[in-house]
Design a protein around this motif. Structure first.
Motif, PDB file in Angstrom:
ATOM      1  N   LEU A   1      -5.137  17.529  -2.914  1.00  0.00           N
ATOM      2  CA  LEU A   1      -5.543  17.201  -1.560  1.00  0.00           C
ATOM      3  C   LEU A   1      -4.729  16.019  -1.072  1.00  0.00           C
ATOM      4  O   LEU A   1      -4.648  14.989  -1.741  1.00  0.00           O
ATOM      5  N   MET A   2      -4.109  16.179   0.095  1.00  0.00           N
ATOM      6  CA  MET A   2      -3.310  15.109   0.665  1.00  0.00           C
ATOM      7  C   MET A   2      -3.857  14.794   2.049  1.00  0.00           C
ATOM      8  O   MET A   2      -4.082  15.694   2.856  1.00  0.00           O
ATOM      9  N   ILE A   3      -4.090  13.505   2.296  1.00  0.00           N
ATOM     10  CA  ILE A   3      -4.608  13.056   3.583  1.00  0.00           C
ATOM     11  C   ILE A   3      -3.921  11.740   3.909  1.00  0.00           C
ATOM     12  O   ILE A   3      -3.570  10.966   3.007  1.00  0.00           O
ATOM     13  N   ASP A   4      -3.705  11.495   5.183  1.00  0.00           N
ATOM     14  CA  ASP A   4      -3.019  10.280   5.613  1.00  0.00           C
ATOM     15  C   ASP A   4      -3.879   9.060   5.302  1.00  0.00           C
ATOM     16  O   ASP A   4      -5.104   9.107   5.418  1.00  0.00           O
ATOM     17  N   LYS A   5      -3.222   7.961   4.922  1.00  0.00           N
ATOM     18  CA  LYS A   5      -3.975   6.760   4.556  1.00  0.00           C
ATOM     19  C   LYS A   5      -4.680   6.143   5.747  1.00  0.00           C
ATOM     20  O   LYS A   5      -5.641   5.410   5.587  1.00  0.00           O
ATOM     21  N   ASP A   6      -4.228   6.435   6.967  1.00  0.00           N
ATOM     22  CA  ASP A   6      -4.862   5.888   8.162  1.00  0.00           C
ATOM     23  C   ASP A   6      -5.973   6.783   8.698  1.00  0.00           C
ATOM     24  O   ASP A   6      -6.588   6.454   9.707  1.00  0.00           O
ATOM     25  N   ALA A   7      -6.243   7.892   8.044  1.00  0.00           N
ATOM     26  CA  ALA A   7      -7.307   8.794   8.499  1.00  0.00           C
ATOM     27  C   ALA A   7      -8.664   8.154   8.235  1.00  0.00           C
ATOM     28  O   ALA A   7      -8.824   7.316   7.352  1.00  0.00           O
ATOM     29  N   GLU A   8      -9.633   8.570   9.027  1.00  0.00           N
ATOM     30  CA  GLU A   8     -10.986   8.051   8.848  1.00  0.00           C
ATOM     31  C   GLU A   8     -11.583   8.575   7.541  1.00  0.00           C
ATOM     32  O   GLU A   8     -11.309   9.697   7.124  1.00  0.00           O
TER      33      GLU A   8
ATOM     34  N   LEU B   1       0.836  -1.194   0.000  1.00  0.00           N
ATOM     35  CA  LEU B   1       0.000   0.000   0.000  1.00  0.00           C
ATOM     36  C   LEU B   1       0.873   1.248   0.000  1.00  0.00           C
ATOM     37  O   LEU B   1       1.986   1.242   0.515  1.00  0.00           O
ATOM     38  N   ALA B   2       0.358   2.310  -0.582  1.00  0.00           N
ATOM     39  CA  ALA B   2       1.075   3.580  -0.596  1.00  0.00           C
ATOM     40  C   ALA B   2       1.143   4.133   0.822  1.00  0.00           C
ATOM     41  O   ALA B   2       0.225   3.961   1.609  1.00  0.00           O
ATOM     42  N   GLN B   3       2.253   4.784   1.145  1.00  0.00           N
ATOM     43  CA  GLN B   3       2.436   5.354   2.468  1.00  0.00           C
ATOM     44  C   GLN B   3       2.703   6.846   2.346  1.00  0.00           C
ATOM     45  O   GLN B   3       3.304   7.296   1.377  1.00  0.00           O
ATOM     46  N   THR B   4       2.248   7.575   3.340  1.00  0.00           N
ATOM     47  CA  THR B   4       2.478   9.013   3.381  1.00  0.00           C
ATOM     48  C   THR B   4       3.748   9.282   4.181  1.00  0.00           C
ATOM     49  O   THR B   4       3.970   8.695   5.225  1.00  0.00           O
ATOM     50  N   SER B   5       4.592  10.151   3.682  1.00  0.00           N
ATOM     51  CA  SER B   5       5.821  10.496   4.404  1.00  0.00           C
ATOM     52  C   SER B   5       5.965  12.014   4.421  1.00  0.00           C
ATOM     53  O   SER B   5       5.316  12.727   3.669  1.00  0.00           O
ATOM     54  N   GLN B   6       6.818  12.502   5.280  1.00  0.00           N
ATOM     55  CA  GLN B   6       7.050  13.934   5.408  1.00  0.00           C
ATOM     56  C   GLN B   6       8.072  14.384   4.368  1.00  0.00           C
ATOM     57  O   GLN B   6       9.178  13.862   4.315  1.00  0.00           O
ATOM     58  N   ILE B   7       7.689  15.310   3.510  1.00  0.00           N
ATOM     59  CA  ILE B   7       8.640  15.920   2.578  1.00  0.00           C
ATOM     60  C   ILE B   7       8.387  17.421   2.577  1.00  0.00           C
ATOM     61  O   ILE B   7       7.376  17.902   3.086  1.00  0.00           O
ATOM     62  N   ALA B   8       9.276  18.136   1.998  1.00  0.00           N
ATOM     63  CA  ALA B   8       9.157  19.593   1.977  1.00  0.00           C
ATOM     64  C   ALA B   8       7.967  20.020   1.120  1.00  0.00           C
ATOM     65  O   ALA B   8       7.754  19.479   0.043  1.00  0.00           O
ATOM     66  N   PRO B   9       7.197  21.005   1.565  1.00  0.00           N
ATOM     67  CA  PRO B   9       6.048  21.465   0.775  1.00  0.00           C
ATOM     68  C   PRO B   9       6.448  22.042  -0.574  1.00  0.00           C
ATOM     69  O   PRO B   9       5.644  22.065  -1.499  1.00  0.00           O
ATOM     70  N   SER B  10       7.689  22.480  -0.718  1.00  0.00           N
ATOM     71  CA  SER B  10       8.109  23.044  -2.002  1.00  0.00           C
ATOM     72  C   SER B  10       8.200  21.981  -3.091  1.00  0.00           C
ATOM     73  O   SER B  10       8.143  22.304  -4.274  1.00  0.00           O
ATOM     74  N   ALA B  11       8.330  20.717  -2.717  1.00  0.00           N
ATOM     75  CA  ALA B  11       8.416  19.646  -3.705  1.00  0.00           C
ATOM     76  C   ALA B  11       7.041  19.156  -4.146  1.00  0.00           C
ATOM     77  O   ALA B  11       6.936  18.366  -5.080  1.00  0.00           O
ATOM     78  N   LEU B  12       5.991  19.600  -3.497  1.00  0.00           N
ATOM     79  CA  LEU B  12       4.633  19.173  -3.817  1.00  0.00           C
ATOM     80  C   LEU B  12       3.999  20.117  -4.828  1.00  0.00           C
ATOM     81  O   LEU B  12       4.404  21.261  -4.958  1.00  0.00           O
TER      82      LEU B  12
ATOM     83  N   SER C   1       1.256  22.736  -6.314  1.00  0.00           N
ATOM     84  CA  SER C   1       0.641  23.851  -5.612  1.00  0.00           C
ATOM     85  C   SER C   1      -0.677  24.213  -6.287  1.00  0.00           C
ATOM     86  O   SER C   1      -0.753  24.171  -7.510  1.00  0.00           O
ATOM     87  N   PRO C   2      -1.694  24.582  -5.590  1.00  0.00           N
ATOM     88  CA  PRO C   2      -1.871  24.572  -4.155  1.00  0.00           C
ATOM     89  C   PRO C   2      -2.189  23.160  -3.666  1.00  0.00           C
ATOM     90  O   PRO C   2      -2.875  22.401  -4.341  1.00  0.00           O
ATOM     91  N   ILE C   3      -1.658  22.816  -2.515  1.00  0.00           N
ATOM     92  CA  ILE C   3      -1.919  21.510  -1.913  1.00  0.00           C
ATOM     93  C   ILE C   3      -2.492  21.717  -0.529  1.00  0.00           C
ATOM     94  O   ILE C   3      -1.987  22.513   0.259  1.00  0.00           O
ATOM     95  N   LEU C   4      -3.585  21.040  -0.278  1.00  0.00           N
ATOM     96  CA  LEU C   4      -4.260  21.113   1.008  1.00  0.00           C
ATOM     97  C   LEU C   4      -4.016  19.804   1.744  1.00  0.00           C
ATOM     98  O   LEU C   4      -4.428  18.748   1.290  1.00  0.00           O
ATOM     99  N   GLU C   5      -3.307  19.881   2.844  1.00  0.00           N
ATOM    100  CA  GLU C   5      -3.033  18.696   3.656  1.00  0.00           C
ATOM    101  C   GLU C   5      -3.996  18.710   4.838  1.00  0.00           C
ATOM    102  O   GLU C   5      -4.059  19.677   5.592  1.00  0.00           O
ATOM    103  N   ILE C   6      -4.751  17.638   4.975  1.00  0.00           N
ATOM    104  CA  ILE C   6      -5.741  17.543   6.039  1.00  0.00           C
ATOM    105  C   ILE C   6      -5.248  16.525   7.051  1.00  0.00           C
ATOM    106  O   ILE C   6      -5.070  15.356   6.730  1.00  0.00           O
ATOM    107  N   ARG C   7      -5.033  16.999   8.278  1.00  0.00           N
ATOM    108  CA  ARG C   7      -4.560  16.117   9.357  1.00  0.00           C
ATOM    109  C   ARG C   7      -5.685  15.756  10.324  1.00  0.00           C
ATOM    110  O   ARG C   7      -5.693  14.683  10.891  1.00  0.00           O
ATOM    111  N   SER C   8      -6.605  16.669  10.557  1.00  0.00           N
ATOM    112  CA  SER C   8      -7.774  16.426  11.409  1.00  0.00           C
ATOM    113  C   SER C   8      -8.881  17.377  10.945  1.00  0.00           C
ATOM    114  O   SER C   8      -8.713  18.097   9.966  1.00  0.00           O
ATOM    115  N   THR C   9      -9.981  17.410  11.669  1.00  0.00           N
ATOM    116  CA  THR C   9     -11.104  18.259  11.246  1.00  0.00           C
ATOM    117  C   THR C   9     -10.765  19.741  11.316  1.00  0.00           C
ATOM    118  O   THR C   9     -11.329  20.543  10.574  1.00  0.00           O
TER     119      THR C   9
END
Length: 132
Positions: free
Chosen positions: A96-103, A47-58, A60-68
């Motif tokens: 849009l980027m969200i963690d794979k373990d998020a609900e 399965l694909a995994q989310t990792s921490q990388i610099a926002p400049s490499a993503l 734009s615009p990218i919305l990262e959702i960690r919680s509500t």
């Protein structure tokens, strides 16, 4: 000697539906044979995994959702209520980027946000490197 056969009346002809019934039964048999087969998953499935990388490499615009309430737009914290103002100068595509373990409810509620309804939303996944 003459042979008299009964006269056929066209209104007395009945349509034979047995061929249609046989076709339907055969189609159902084929359907259940195909649908009932067990599928095997590949042994090397990862399965694909989310990792921490610099926002400049993503993109734009990218919305990262960690919680509500914890949202990041291009690496900067943004409130869900202030999202329309933050996206006012960008194009119609939002990544849009969200963690794979998020609900799933977190993603569904984010996609139901009125600002995202008029935009094309692309989900971004990040593959973890070989030592992560």
């Amino acid at each position: 000697m003459s042979l008299r056969l009964p006269v056929r009346h066209p209104e007395r002809l009945r349509i034979d539906t047995s061929l249609a019934i046989v076709n339907i039964v055969l189609l159902l048999i084929f359907f259940f044979l195909v649908a009932g087969q067990e599928t095997r998953t590949p042994q090397d499935l990862r399965l694909a995994q989310t990792s921490q990388i610099a926002p400049s490499a993503l993109p734009s615009p990218i919305l990262e959702i960690r919680s509500t309430t914890d949202w990041l737009l291009d690496g900067q914290p943004v409130s869900p209520d202030l999202l329309p103002a933050a996206l006012s100068g960008s194009d119609d595509i939002l990544h849009l980027m969200i963690d794979k373990d998020a609900e799933a409810s977190l993603l569904i509620s984010a996609l139901g946000h009125p600002e995202l309804a008029s935009r094309e939303v692309r989900l971004v996944t990040l593959r973890a490197g070989p030592g992560q």
